[in-house]
Design a protein around this motif. Structure first.
Motif, PDB file in Angstrom:
ATOM      1  N   ARG A  98       1.013  -1.277  -0.152  1.00 49.83           N
ATOM      2  CA  ARG A  98       0.213  -0.039  -0.042  1.00 49.83           C
ATOM      3  C   ARG A  98       0.922   1.239   0.104  1.00 49.83           C
ATOM      4  NH1 ARG A  98      -4.583  -0.514   4.554  1.00 49.83           N
ATOM      5  NH2 ARG A  98      -5.638  -2.312   3.857  1.00 49.83           N
ATOM      6  N   ASP A 147      -1.655   4.169  -9.264  1.00 51.89           N
ATOM      7  CA  ASP A 147      -2.548   3.065  -9.776  1.00 51.89           C
ATOM      8  C   ASP A 147      -1.994   2.685 -10.862  1.00 51.89           C
ATOM      9  OD1 ASP A 147      -3.940   3.313  -7.188  1.00 51.89           O
ATOM     10  OD2 ASP A 147      -5.056   5.080  -8.175  1.00 51.89           O
ATOM     11  N   LYS A 206      -9.238   8.100  -9.755  1.00 53.20           N
ATOM     12  CA  LYS A 206     -10.399   8.680  -8.566  1.00 53.20           C
ATOM     13  C   LYS A 206     -10.964   7.256  -8.053  1.00 53.20           C
ATOM     14  CE  LYS A 206     -11.580  13.174 -10.766  1.00 53.20           C
ATOM     15  NZ  LYS A 206     -12.423  13.702 -11.795  1.00 53.20           N
ATOM     16  N   SER A 207     -11.437   7.626  -6.711  1.00 53.10           N
ATOM     17  CA  SER A 207     -11.977   6.530  -6.308  1.00 53.10           C
ATOM     18  C   SER A 207     -13.414   6.297  -6.997  1.00 53.10           C
ATOM     19  CB  SER A 207     -12.487   7.166  -4.977  1.00 53.10           C
ATOM     20  OG  SER A 207     -13.489   6.472  -4.131  1.00 53.10           O
ATOM     21  N   GLY A 208     -13.699   5.037  -7.093  1.00 53.60           N
ATOM     22  CA  GLY A 208     -14.844   4.497  -8.062  1.00 53.60           C
ATOM     23  C   GLY A 208     -14.711   4.176  -9.247  1.00 53.60           C
ATOM     24  N   TYR A 209     -13.474   4.377  -9.597  1.00 52.18           N
ATOM     25  CA  TYR A 209     -13.078   4.025 -11.177  1.00 52.18           C
ATOM     26  C   TYR A 209     -12.200   3.022 -11.063  1.00 52.18           C
ATOM     27  CZ  TYR A 209     -15.220   8.361 -12.866  1.00 52.18           C
ATOM     28  OH  TYR A 209     -16.297   9.387 -13.337  1.00 52.18           O
ATOM     29  N   SER A 210     -12.185   2.157 -12.173  1.00 52.23           N
ATOM     30  CA  SER A 210     -11.079   1.105 -12.274  1.00 52.23           C
ATOM     31  C   SER A 210      -9.827   1.265 -12.893  1.00 52.23           C
ATOM     32  CB  SER A 210     -11.846  -0.234 -12.877  1.00 52.23           C
ATOM     33  OG  SER A 210     -11.173  -0.951 -13.384  1.00 52.23           O
ATOM     34  N   GLU A 211      -8.823   0.900 -12.429  1.00 48.81           N
ATOM     35  CA  GLU A 211      -7.408   1.060 -13.128  1.00 48.81           C
ATOM     36  C   GLU A 211      -7.347   0.463 -14.358  1.00 48.81           C
ATOM     37  OE1 GLU A 211      -6.225   0.069  -9.319  1.00 48.81           O
ATOM     38  OE2 GLU A 211      -4.726  -1.207  -9.813  1.00 48.81           O
ATOM     39  N   ASN A 227       0.784   4.180  -2.469  1.00 50.39           N
ATOM     40  CA  ASN A 227       0.459   5.538  -2.376  1.00 50.39           C
ATOM     41  C   ASN A 227       1.520   6.410  -2.382  1.00 50.39           C
ATOM     42  OD1 ASN A 227      -2.134   4.617  -1.465  1.00 50.39           O
ATOM     43  ND2 ASN A 227      -1.559   4.329   0.485  1.00 50.39           N
ATOM     44  N   ASP A 275      -7.433  11.118 -11.190  1.00 46.03           N
ATOM     45  CA  ASP A 275      -7.359  11.883  -9.984  1.00 46.03           C
ATOM     46  C   ASP A 275      -5.999  12.871 -10.025  1.00 46.03           C
ATOM     47  OD1 ASP A 275      -8.501  12.405  -7.049  1.00 46.03           O
ATOM     48  OD2 ASP A 275      -6.540  12.127  -6.895  1.00 46.03           O
ATOM     49  N   GLU A 310     -11.182   9.879 -15.203  1.00 50.06           N
ATOM     50  CA  GLU A 310     -11.091   8.855 -14.299  1.00 50.06           C
ATOM     51  C   GLU A 310      -9.599   9.205 -13.298  1.00 50.06           C
ATOM     52  OE1 GLU A 310     -11.357   8.222 -17.379  1.00 50.06           O
ATOM     53  OE2 GLU A 310     -12.037   6.316 -17.839  1.00 50.06           O
ATOM     54  N   ARG A 340      -2.911   8.446 -10.277  1.00 51.13           N
ATOM     55  CA  ARG A 340      -3.804   8.282  -9.392  1.00 51.13           C
ATOM     56  C   ARG A 340      -5.224   7.968  -9.767  1.00 51.13           C
ATOM     57  NH1 ARG A 340      -2.131   6.094  -5.563  1.00 51.13           N
ATOM     58  NH2 ARG A 340      -0.876   7.586  -4.384  1.00 51.13           N
TER      59      ARG A 340
END
Lengths: 415, 226
Positions: free
Chosen positions: A53, A62, A240-245, A57, A91, A89, A238
């Motif tokens: 992680r 991602d 965005k949350s809710g999107y798939s890499e 991070n 971020d 997508e 990176r």
């Protein structure tokens, strides 16, 4: 079917009428066994997951773009950056230029030229300080001094591992410099070109790629290393949350970006040793957990054996009045199943209701990682199934041993 | 018509030099609907004989036909099935399952015979009522007196309407009043046409029996009709 019905009745009533303290103790033992099975491997894997992680991070993000096969850098970096605006997508992202150079400290104080120079070969990364911090929050890793200001030049961030004091902690693994504090002057040399920098901050992270690095603004990097084409070595994104890499990678490929850069998701691009160590830790945890499993099965065996032995006469009488052996065996297997189910349910409640959240908030501080508890539902289910089946077998064997004894001998208490 | 026909029953225990010959060639028959009491001193072999007749044990030698079936030739599993469907038992110390209520104890053989839950409950309640324990369906054995427990055991034995009811010293652990009540109850059950074989060592409890068999040293030494 008839045996099952009788077995259920006998088993449930035995559980119902048993001493509540005895039952609680057995369930507690089963809960500990379940925790042992899930938590030991969960923490071991969690150590690596924590490291993974952190790498995601603070370093790789991602999605990672790197030089395509046969090229030294990402091609058309600026065009790719321009196209990022059309991907909702994304971020944040960072553009990195990477190379090596010789860093020298304390050269101004060096009066005797026969003494050894305070130099180290270092990794140098050129970054846009604002973009990089937005993506990796690298400024949080500055442990002394300050982070780079996007509007300033002539400043450098130095990774903690390049400091002599780190060698005191971790051993003399890397070339180190006698830099003590921010504000000192260092000299970065690439070939024949040298440039002085003021140490703006010391940066330390559990991600080696950060602690074993130096950071300078990208403009200075390109000048120093002669990278006039502005083509970067690495782009990290990176999502965005809710999107798939995976979906974003597909979109990149569909739009032809893979002609200019090698595109990898974090899972694809992460160092292979992380996956290998995780698998090893999982195996180690399972091995340690299986010792607990053996202890639990012996516990259940003894409990059911004593229980059945103390009811040997009643078992004989039940057989005497025509109750089939299987019905009596089922009664004991049901008891064992109840203990395994109740213990596992409590263990699962503790793991998912408390422990995972607790370790997320209070990770275990290891030198290379902030360890968390990892307990994927499918692996927990698998461990539960193993515990359940083992318990059923451990419950069945003693019941079978007692029930198979001669009916009349059991009734009369004869051996 | 004889419902029990046993010939040349021998039962020995032990091996080699320490063989104990408990039953020594017994011939016995019991008619359907008959109430037979087996009497004798301790060690006479009366309980051992009953275990052979009730298919709880296998004789070392001899044949035992119960309701036309030679139980000596049955496998363990077949004997269990046979006991369930044909025989009822009353043991000396009630032998109830302590975790089950009175009703559930009585229901056990009924459920094992395949009766559904509701019908088994009704039949169990009727049997419990018939032994004078109306309303004590939910009591655990520990909540009942010795006499009451033995009556639940009788209810369990008769609920499935066995062809033969075996009773092994059913009054042994009871006081005289409870013992008398149990014997009276067994007598009443016999009057309804039940074949009964009872082992006892107390003459006073054999008053309702049709026939009394006296045993001594593994042999039948006398028979008396009431």
């Amino acid at each position: 079917m008839r045996s099952l019905r009788i077995g259920l009745l006998l088993g449930l009533r035995q559980i119902q009428r048993a001493s509540i303290w005895t039952t609680a103790l057995i369930i507690f033992v089963m809960m500990l066994t379940f925790l042992n099975l899930v938590v030991v491997s969960g923490v071991l894997v969690g150590l690596i997951t924590g490291a993974e992680r952190a790498v995601r991070n603070e370093s790789l993000g991602d999605i990672i773009l790197s030089e395509p096969t046969g090229e030294k850098t990402i091609i058309e970096t600026n065009s790719i950056v321009s196209s990022f605006a059309s991907y909702p997508e994304i971020d944040s992202y960072s553009i990195r230029y990477k190379s090596n150079a010789v860093l020298e400290a304390n050269y101004k104080e060096r009066r005797n030229l026969n003494t050894e120079r305070d130099i180290a070969t270092v990794n140098v990364t050129g970054i846009d300080p604002a973009l990089e911090d937005n993506m990796s929050h690298i400024s949080d890793d500055v442990v002394r001094g300050e982070y780079l200001d996007p509007n300033e030049e002539g400043y450098i961030l130095i990774g903690y591992y390049y400091l002599e004091e780190s060698a005191d902690k971790f051993g003399d693994v890397f070339d180190t410099l006698g830099i003590k504090n921010p504000g000192e002057t260092v000299r970065l040399t690439v070939g024949d070109i040298s440039k002085e920098f003021v140490v703006k901050g010391i940066i330390e992270s559990k991600v080696d790629d950060v602690s074993l690095n130096t950071y300078i603004p990208e403009r200075e990097f390109r000048r120093l290393f002669g990278r006039i084409d502005q083509n970067a070595d690495q782009r990290v994104i990176r999502v965005k949350s809710g999107y798939s890499e995976d979906d974003l990678k597909k979109a990149f490929v569909t739009n032809g970006l893979n002609a200019y850069a090698k595109i990898q998701t974090f899972e694809e691009g992460k160092p292979k040793f992380i996956t290998d160590i995780k698998a090893t830790m999982n195996l180690l945890g399972t091995f340690i957990g299986s010792i607990g499993l053996v202890v639990a099965s012996i516990t259940i065996f003894i409990i059911i054996f004593i229980n059945a032995l103390s009811r040997r006469r009643h078992i004989g009488i039940l057989k005497g009045i025509g109750i089939e052996r299987q019905a009596i065996e089922i009664a004991y297997v049901i008891q064992a199943a109840f203990y395994a189910l109740a213990g596992s349910a409590l263990g699962a409640l503790l793991i998912y209701g408390f422990l995972i959240g607790y370790f997320e908030r209070n990770p275990i501080a290891f030198p290379f990682s902030d360890g968390v508890l990892v307990a994927p539902a499918n692996e927990t289910l698998l461990r539960f199934i193993v515990l359940f089946i083992t318990t059923l077998v451990a419950g069945f064997i003693p019941a079978w041993m007692i029930v198979r004894q001669n009916t009349l001998n059991a009734i009369l208490g004869r051996k | 018509m004889n419902i029990i026909e046993a010939t040349n029953i021998h039962r020995t225990f032990g091996k080699g030099a320490v063989v104990t010959h408990v039953l020594k060639g017994i011939d016995i028959s019991v008619k359907a609907g008959e109430y037979v009491a087996i009497m004798g001193k301790s060690g006479a072999g009366k309980s051992t004989l009953m275990y052979q007749l009730s298919a709880l044990d296998e004789p070392t030698e001899g044949d035992i036909f119960i309701d036309g079936e030679n139980v000596v030739e049955l496998s363990e599993r077949e004997r269990t099935e046979f006991r369930l469907n044909t025989l009822g038992y009353i043991f000396q110390d009630y032998a109830l399952v302590p975790d089950l209520s009175a009703r559930e104890n009585v229901m056990m053989p009924l459920l094992m015979r395949g009766m559904n839950w509701a019908k088994a409950e009704q039949a169990a309640d009727r049997a419990i009522d018939s032994v004078g324990l109306i309303g004590k369906y939910h009591n655990l054995p520990a909540e009942l007196s010795g006499g009451e427990q033995q009556r639940v055991a009788i209810a369990r034995a008769v609920a499935s309407e066995p062809k033969i009811l075996f009773a092994d010293e059913p009054t042994a652990n009871l006081d005289s009043i409870s013992g008398k009540q149990v014997i009276d109850l067994i007598g009443e059950i016999h009057k309804r046409g039940q074949t009964i074989v009872m082992v006892t060592h107390e003459e006073e409890y054999t008053a309702d029996a049709d026939r009394i068999i006296y045993m001594e040293d593994g042999k039948i030494v006398n028979e008396k009709k009431n």
